[in-house]
Motif scaffolding. Structure first.
Motif, mmCIF file in Angstrom:
data_model
loop_
_atom_site.group_PDB
_atom_site.id
_atom_site.type_symbol
_atom_site.label_atom_id
_atom_site.label_comp_id
_atom_site.label_asym_id
_atom_site.label_seq_id
_atom_site.Cartn_x
_atom_site.Cartn_y
_atom_site.Cartn_z
ATOM 1 N N GLY A 23 -17.058 64.908 47.869
ATOM 2 C CA GLY A 23 -17.020 64.692 49.096
ATOM 3 C C GLY A 23 -18.394 63.843 49.322
ATOM 4 N N GLY A 24 -19.241 63.737 48.353
ATOM 5 C CA GLY A 24 -20.333 62.820 48.306
ATOM 6 C C GLY A 24 -20.017 61.410 47.711
ATOM 7 N N THR A 25 -20.898 60.537 47.582
ATOM 8 C CA THR A 25 -20.559 59.315 47.186
ATOM 9 C C THR A 25 -21.401 58.980 45.591
ATOM 10 N N LEU A 26 -20.770 57.921 45.141
ATOM 11 C CA LEU A 26 -21.444 57.431 43.883
ATOM 12 C C LEU A 26 -22.597 56.508 44.423
ATOM 13 N N PRO A 27 -23.478 56.088 43.406
ATOM 14 C CA PRO A 27 -24.624 55.244 43.662
ATOM 15 C C PRO A 27 -24.060 53.823 44.018
ATOM 16 N N ARG A 28 -24.591 53.042 44.958
ATOM 17 C CA ARG A 28 -24.004 51.748 45.238
ATOM 18 C C ARG A 28 -23.761 50.846 44.284
ATOM 19 N N TYR A 29 -23.013 49.496 44.320
ATOM 20 C CA TYR A 29 -22.769 48.792 43.172
ATOM 21 C C TYR A 29 -24.116 48.191 42.860
ATOM 22 N N GLU A 30 -25.185 48.121 43.646
ATOM 23 C CA GLU A 30 -26.399 47.429 42.980
ATOM 24 C C GLU A 30 -27.115 48.362 42.104
ATOM 25 N N GLU A 31 -27.106 49.619 42.398
ATOM 26 C CA GLU A 31 -27.735 50.655 41.646
ATOM 27 C C GLU A 31 -27.019 50.766 40.271
ATOM 28 N N LEU A 32 -25.397 50.525 40.326
ATOM 29 C CA LEU A 32 -24.680 50.961 39.056
ATOM 30 C C LEU A 32 -24.818 49.819 38.203
ATOM 31 N N THR A 33 -24.983 48.567 38.666
ATOM 32 C CA THR A 33 -25.216 47.478 37.887
ATOM 33 C C THR A 33 -26.529 47.339 37.276
ATOM 34 N N ALA A 34 -27.400 48.013 37.698
ATOM 35 C CA ALA A 34 -28.838 48.012 37.220
ATOM 36 C C ALA A 34 -28.954 49.069 36.191
ATOM 37 N N THR A 35 -27.963 50.017 36.622
ATOM 38 C CA THR A 35 -28.271 51.390 35.729
ATOM 39 C C THR A 35 -27.518 51.088 34.190
ATOM 40 N N TYR A 36 -26.394 50.524 34.474
ATOM 41 C CA TYR A 36 -25.578 50.049 33.137
ATOM 42 C C TYR A 36 -25.627 48.925 32.602
ATOM 43 N N GLY A 37 -26.681 47.767 33.354
ATOM 44 C CA GLY A 37 -26.949 46.588 32.760
ATOM 45 C C GLY A 37 -25.652 45.723 32.602
ATOM 46 N N VAL A 38 -24.856 45.850 33.633
ATOM 47 C CA VAL A 38 -23.571 44.855 33.653
ATOM 48 C C VAL A 38 -23.519 44.059 34.866
ATOM 49 N N GLY A 39 -22.510 43.178 34.970
ATOM 50 C CA GLY A 39 -22.173 42.482 36.340
ATOM 51 C C GLY A 39 -21.194 43.399 37.275
ATOM 52 N N ARG A 40 -21.102 43.008 38.336
ATOM 53 C CA ARG A 40 -20.160 43.713 39.426
ATOM 54 C C ARG A 40 -18.624 44.009 38.899
#
Length: 264
Positions: A23-40
Protein backbone atom coordinates in the motif's frame (compact mmCIF):
# COMPACT_ATOMS: atom_id res chain seq x y z
CA UNK A 1 21.42 -10.93 -16.67
CA UNK A 2 20.64 -7.51 -18.16
CA UNK A 3 20.99 -4.50 -15.88
CA UNK A 4 17.21 -3.86 -15.78
CA UNK A 5 16.69 -7.49 -14.72
CA UNK A 6 19.22 -7.03 -11.90
CA UNK A 7 17.39 -3.93 -10.72
CA UNK A 8 14.05 -5.77 -10.89
CA UNK A 9 15.50 -8.70 -8.92
CA UNK A 10 16.83 -6.40 -6.20
CA UNK A 11 13.55 -4.49 -5.89
CA UNK A 12 11.62 -7.78 -5.83
CA UNK A 13 13.78 -9.01 -2.94
CA UNK A 14 13.26 -5.76 -1.04
CA UNK A 15 9.49 -5.80 -1.58
CA UNK A 16 9.13 -9.41 -0.46
CA UNK A 17 11.50 -8.80 2.43
CA UNK A 18 9.16 -6.12 3.78
CA UNK A 19 11.40 -3.11 3.13
CA UNK A 20 8.51 -1.46 1.29
CA UNK A 21 5.07 -1.67 2.90
CA UNK A 22 2.07 -3.03 1.00
CA UNK A 23 0.00 0.00 0.00
CA UNK A 24 3.05 2.26 0.28
CA UNK A 25 5.19 3.44 -2.60
CA UNK A 26 8.66 2.77 -3.98
CA UNK A 27 11.18 5.63 -4.06
CA UNK A 28 10.72 8.15 -6.87
CA UNK A 29 12.42 7.68 -10.22
CA UNK A 30 15.15 10.17 -9.34
CA UNK A 31 16.03 8.24 -6.20
CA UNK A 32 15.99 4.88 -7.99
CA UNK A 33 18.25 6.09 -10.79
CA UNK A 34 20.68 7.46 -8.20
CA UNK A 35 20.54 4.31 -6.06
CA UNK A 36 21.27 1.95 -8.96
CA UNK A 37 23.41 4.30 -11.05
CA UNK A 38 21.32 3.81 -14.17
CA UNK A 39 19.10 5.88 -16.45
CA UNK A 40 15.29 6.18 -16.39
CA UNK A 41 14.96 3.64 -19.21
CA UNK A 42 16.53 0.90 -17.08
CA UNK A 43 14.26 1.77 -14.14
CA UNK A 44 11.17 1.78 -16.42
CA UNK A 45 12.05 -1.66 -17.80
CA UNK A 46 12.63 -3.03 -14.29
CA UNK A 47 9.33 -1.65 -13.01
CA UNK A 48 7.50 -3.10 -16.03
CA UNK A 49 8.68 -6.57 -14.95
CA UNK A 50 7.39 -6.00 -11.42
CA UNK A 51 4.06 -4.75 -12.81
CA UNK A 52 3.60 -7.91 -14.84
CA UNK A 53 4.33 -9.94 -11.70
CA UNK A 54 1.64 -8.06 -9.78
CA UNK A 55 4.08 -6.53 -7.27
CA UNK A 56 3.63 -2.85 -8.10
CA UNK A 57 1.24 -0.55 -9.92
CA UNK A 58 1.80 3.05 -11.05
CA UNK A 59 -0.96 5.34 -9.79
CA UNK A 60 -1.21 8.92 -10.97
CA UNK A 61 -0.31 11.49 -8.31
CA UNK A 62 0.71 8.71 -5.89
CA UNK A 63 3.69 7.01 -7.49
CA UNK A 64 4.66 3.33 -7.79
CA UNK A 65 2.37 1.60 -5.28
CA UNK A 66 3.34 -1.75 -3.73
CA UNK A 67 0.57 -4.34 -4.13
CA UNK A 68 -0.30 -7.18 -1.77
CA UNK A 69 1.63 -10.07 -3.32
CA UNK A 70 0.97 -12.39 -0.35
CA UNK A 71 -2.64 -13.20 -1.29
CA UNK A 72 -3.22 -16.89 -1.87
CA UNK A 73 -3.84 -18.00 -5.44
CA UNK A 74 -7.34 -19.45 -5.48
CA UNK A 75 -8.49 -22.56 -7.32
CA UNK A 76 -11.56 -22.82 -9.50
CA UNK A 77 -12.69 -26.43 -9.93
CA UNK A 78 -13.87 -26.58 -13.51
CA UNK A 79 -16.78 -28.92 -13.03
CA UNK A 80 -19.83 -28.63 -15.28
CA UNK A 81 -22.22 -28.80 -12.36
CA UNK A 82 -24.65 -25.96 -11.57
CA UNK A 83 -26.14 -26.27 -8.08
CA UNK A 84 -28.78 -24.33 -6.19
CA UNK A 85 -28.65 -22.61 -2.81
CA UNK A 86 -32.11 -22.41 -1.21
CA UNK A 87 -31.54 -18.74 -0.31
CA UNK A 88 -29.35 -17.23 -3.02
CA UNK A 89 -30.34 -19.34 -6.02
CA UNK A 90 -28.10 -20.90 -8.66
CA UNK A 91 -24.41 -21.45 -7.90
CA UNK A 92 -21.89 -21.75 -10.75
CA UNK A 93 -18.31 -23.12 -10.54
CA UNK A 94 -16.39 -20.43 -8.67
CA UNK A 95 -13.33 -19.66 -6.59
CA UNK A 96 -15.12 -19.55 -3.25
CA UNK A 97 -14.62 -22.07 -0.47
CA UNK A 98 -17.54 -23.60 1.46
CA UNK A 99 -19.06 -21.20 4.01
CA UNK A 100 -16.70 -18.40 2.97
CA UNK A 101 -18.05 -14.86 3.28
CA UNK A 102 -17.59 -12.37 0.45
CA UNK A 103 -17.86 -8.60 0.41
CA UNK A 104 -18.72 -5.93 -2.16
CA UNK A 105 -16.33 -3.14 -3.09
CA UNK A 106 -18.56 -0.14 -3.64
CA UNK A 107 -22.28 -0.58 -4.22
CA UNK A 108 -23.56 -2.89 -6.95
CA UNK A 109 -25.23 -0.79 -9.62
CA UNK A 110 -27.06 -1.05 -12.93
CA UNK A 111 -27.09 1.18 -15.99
CA UNK A 112 -27.92 1.12 -19.68
CA UNK A 113 -24.85 1.15 -21.92
CA UNK A 114 -23.94 0.45 -25.55
CA UNK A 115 -23.09 -3.26 -25.72
CA UNK A 116 -19.31 -3.77 -26.19
CA UNK A 117 -18.15 -6.03 -29.01
CA UNK A 118 -17.64 -9.10 -26.82
CA UNK A 119 -21.10 -8.80 -25.25
CA UNK A 120 -22.74 -8.15 -28.62
CA UNK A 121 -21.04 -11.25 -30.04
CA UNK A 122 -22.25 -13.47 -27.18
CA UNK A 123 -25.78 -12.00 -27.15
CA UNK A 124 -26.06 -12.02 -30.96
CA UNK A 125 -26.97 -8.33 -31.14
CA UNK A 126 -25.47 -5.30 -32.89
CA UNK A 127 -22.43 -3.82 -31.16
CA UNK A 128 -23.46 -0.53 -29.58
CA UNK A 129 -27.05 -1.62 -28.91
CA UNK A 130 -28.23 -0.09 -25.62
CA UNK A 131 -28.27 -2.92 -23.08
CA UNK A 132 -28.84 -3.13 -19.32
CA UNK A 133 -25.74 -4.02 -17.31
CA UNK A 134 -25.70 -5.03 -13.63
CA UNK A 135 -22.19 -4.66 -12.12
CA UNK A 136 -20.66 -6.03 -8.93
CA UNK A 137 -17.05 -5.87 -7.66
CA UNK A 138 -16.47 -8.52 -4.98
CA UNK A 139 -13.84 -10.42 -3.03
CA UNK A 140 -13.47 -12.69 0.00
CA UNK A 141 -13.76 -10.72 3.24
CA UNK A 142 -10.73 -8.53 3.92
CA UNK A 143 -9.08 -9.07 0.51
CA UNK A 144 -8.55 -6.61 -2.36
CA UNK A 145 -11.08 -6.76 -5.22
CA UNK A 146 -11.07 -10.27 -6.69
CA UNK A 147 -13.50 -10.01 -9.57
CA UNK A 148 -15.60 -7.63 -11.63
CA UNK A 149 -18.88 -9.35 -12.53
CA UNK A 150 -21.06 -7.77 -15.23
CA UNK A 151 -24.46 -9.24 -16.11
CA UNK A 152 -25.99 -8.04 -19.38
CA UNK A 153 -29.74 -8.62 -19.87
CA UNK A 154 -31.71 -8.72 -23.11
CA UNK A 155 -34.58 -6.32 -23.69
CA UNK A 156 -36.93 -9.23 -24.36
CA UNK A 157 -36.35 -10.77 -20.95
CA UNK A 158 -36.65 -7.40 -19.18
CA UNK A 159 -40.09 -6.96 -20.76
CA UNK A 160 -41.15 -10.38 -19.45
CA UNK A 161 -39.53 -10.00 -16.00
CA UNK A 162 -39.23 -6.24 -15.25
CA UNK A 163 -38.08 -6.97 -11.65
CA UNK A 164 -34.64 -7.98 -12.94
CA UNK A 165 -33.92 -4.36 -13.81
CA UNK A 166 -34.38 -3.39 -10.15
CA UNK A 167 -31.73 -3.32 -7.43
CA UNK A 168 -33.30 -6.15 -5.44
CA UNK A 169 -34.78 -9.17 -7.19
CA UNK A 170 -35.87 -11.22 -4.18
CA UNK A 171 -35.04 -14.78 -3.08
CA UNK A 172 -33.06 -16.74 -5.67
CA UNK A 173 -32.06 -13.61 -7.56
CA UNK A 174 -32.65 -12.47 -11.11
CA UNK A 175 -32.32 -15.96 -12.65
CA UNK A 176 -35.31 -17.22 -10.68
CA UNK A 177 -37.36 -14.23 -11.87
CA UNK A 178 -36.40 -14.96 -15.49
CA UNK A 179 -37.40 -18.62 -15.22
CA UNK A 180 -40.65 -17.77 -13.43
CA UNK A 181 -41.50 -15.46 -16.36
CA UNK A 182 -41.60 -18.48 -18.67
CA UNK A 183 -37.99 -18.79 -19.84
CA UNK A 184 -37.04 -21.75 -17.65
CA UNK A 185 -35.19 -23.94 -17.53
CA UNK A 186 -32.33 -21.71 -18.68
CA UNK A 187 -29.43 -23.55 -20.32
CA UNK A 188 -25.88 -22.24 -20.09
CA UNK A 189 -22.60 -22.31 -21.99
CA UNK A 190 -19.33 -21.07 -20.52
CA UNK A 191 -16.47 -19.45 -22.43
CA UNK A 192 -13.04 -18.90 -20.83
CA UNK A 193 -10.15 -16.85 -22.16
CA UNK A 194 -7.26 -14.71 -20.99
CA UNK A 195 -6.68 -11.15 -22.12
CA UNK A 196 -5.30 -7.83 -20.97
CA UNK A 197 -7.59 -5.66 -18.80
CA UNK A 198 -9.13 -2.38 -19.86
CA UNK A 199 -8.06 0.70 -17.92
CA UNK A 200 -11.38 0.69 -16.04
CA UNK A 201 -11.04 -2.99 -15.10
CA UNK A 202 -7.47 -2.46 -13.87
CA UNK A 203 -8.62 0.43 -11.69
CA UNK A 204 -11.54 -1.54 -10.23
CA UNK A 205 -9.35 -4.57 -9.51
CA UNK A 206 -6.47 -2.41 -8.23
CA UNK A 207 -3.99 -4.03 -10.62
CA UNK A 208 -1.62 -2.84 -13.30
CA UNK A 209 -2.74 -2.86 -16.92
CA UNK A 210 0.34 -5.04 -17.46
CA UNK A 211 -1.35 -7.86 -15.51
CA UNK A 212 -3.39 -10.29 -17.68
CA UNK A 213 -6.87 -11.24 -16.50
CA UNK A 214 -8.98 -14.39 -16.73
CA UNK A 215 -12.37 -13.77 -18.33
CA UNK A 216 -15.21 -16.26 -17.87
CA UNK A 217 -18.44 -15.64 -19.76
CA UNK A 218 -21.60 -17.59 -18.90
CA UNK A 219 -24.26 -17.33 -21.61
CA UNK A 220 -27.85 -18.16 -20.64
CA UNK A 221 -30.46 -19.20 -23.22
CA UNK A 222 -34.22 -19.23 -22.88
CA UNK A 223 -36.08 -22.55 -23.05
CA UNK A 224 -39.05 -20.67 -24.54
CA UNK A 225 -37.37 -18.84 -27.41
CA UNK A 226 -33.93 -20.46 -27.66
CA UNK A 227 -32.42 -16.95 -27.66
CA UNK A 228 -29.62 -15.64 -25.46
CA UNK A 229 -31.27 -13.69 -22.66
CA UNK A 230 -28.38 -12.98 -20.29
CA UNK A 231 -24.58 -12.91 -20.34
CA UNK A 232 -22.45 -12.74 -17.18
CA UNK A 233 -18.79 -11.87 -17.63
CA UNK A 234 -16.39 -12.21 -14.71
CA UNK A 235 -12.91 -10.69 -14.88
CA UNK A 236 -10.27 -11.92 -12.39
CA UNK A 237 -6.55 -11.00 -12.12
CA UNK A 238 -4.59 -13.90 -13.62
CA UNK A 239 -2.19 -14.10 -10.67
CA UNK A 240 -5.06 -14.69 -8.22
CA UNK A 241 -6.52 -17.87 -9.67
CA UNK A 242 -5.78 -21.21 -11.29
CA UNK A 243 -8.17 -23.61 -13.02
CA UNK A 244 -8.33 -27.20 -11.77
CA UNK A 245 -10.05 -30.09 -13.56
CA UNK A 246 -10.26 -33.76 -12.61
CA UNK A 247 -9.34 -35.96 -15.59
CA UNK A 248 -11.36 -39.14 -15.98
CA UNK A 249 -10.60 -42.24 -18.03
CA UNK A 250 -12.76 -43.12 -20.99
CA UNK A 251 -13.49 -46.84 -21.38
CA UNK A 252 -10.92 -46.88 -24.20
CA UNK A 253 -8.30 -45.91 -21.59
CA UNK A 254 -9.31 -48.49 -18.98
CA UNK A 255 -6.72 -50.38 -16.95
CA UNK A 256 -5.69 -53.19 -17.18
CA UNK A 257 -5.54 -52.80 -20.93
CA UNK A 258 -7.84 -54.97 -22.97
CA UNK A 259 -5.95 -57.82 -24.65
CA UNK A 260 -4.98 -57.09 -28.25
CA UNK A 261 -6.41 -59.55 -30.74
CA UNK A 262 -3.74 -61.18 -32.92
CA UNK A 263 -3.62 -60.04 -36.54
CA UNK A 264 -5.38 -62.47 -38.89
Amino acid sequence: MARYEEVAADLRTRIKGGEYDVGGTLPRYEELTATYGVGRGVISAALAILEREGLVRPIKRRGIVVLDWRIERRRIARSQLVTRNTTTGYVFPAASHPDERWMSHGRPFRERLPAPERVAELMDIEAGTETLRRRRVTSPMGEPPFQVADTWLSEAVIRDAPQIAEASTGPGGYLDRIEEAGHGPISWMEFIRTRMPSREEAQLLEISQEMPVLETAIVGKSAKSGETIEVTIRVIPADRVELVSELRRDKTASWPKAPVSPAP
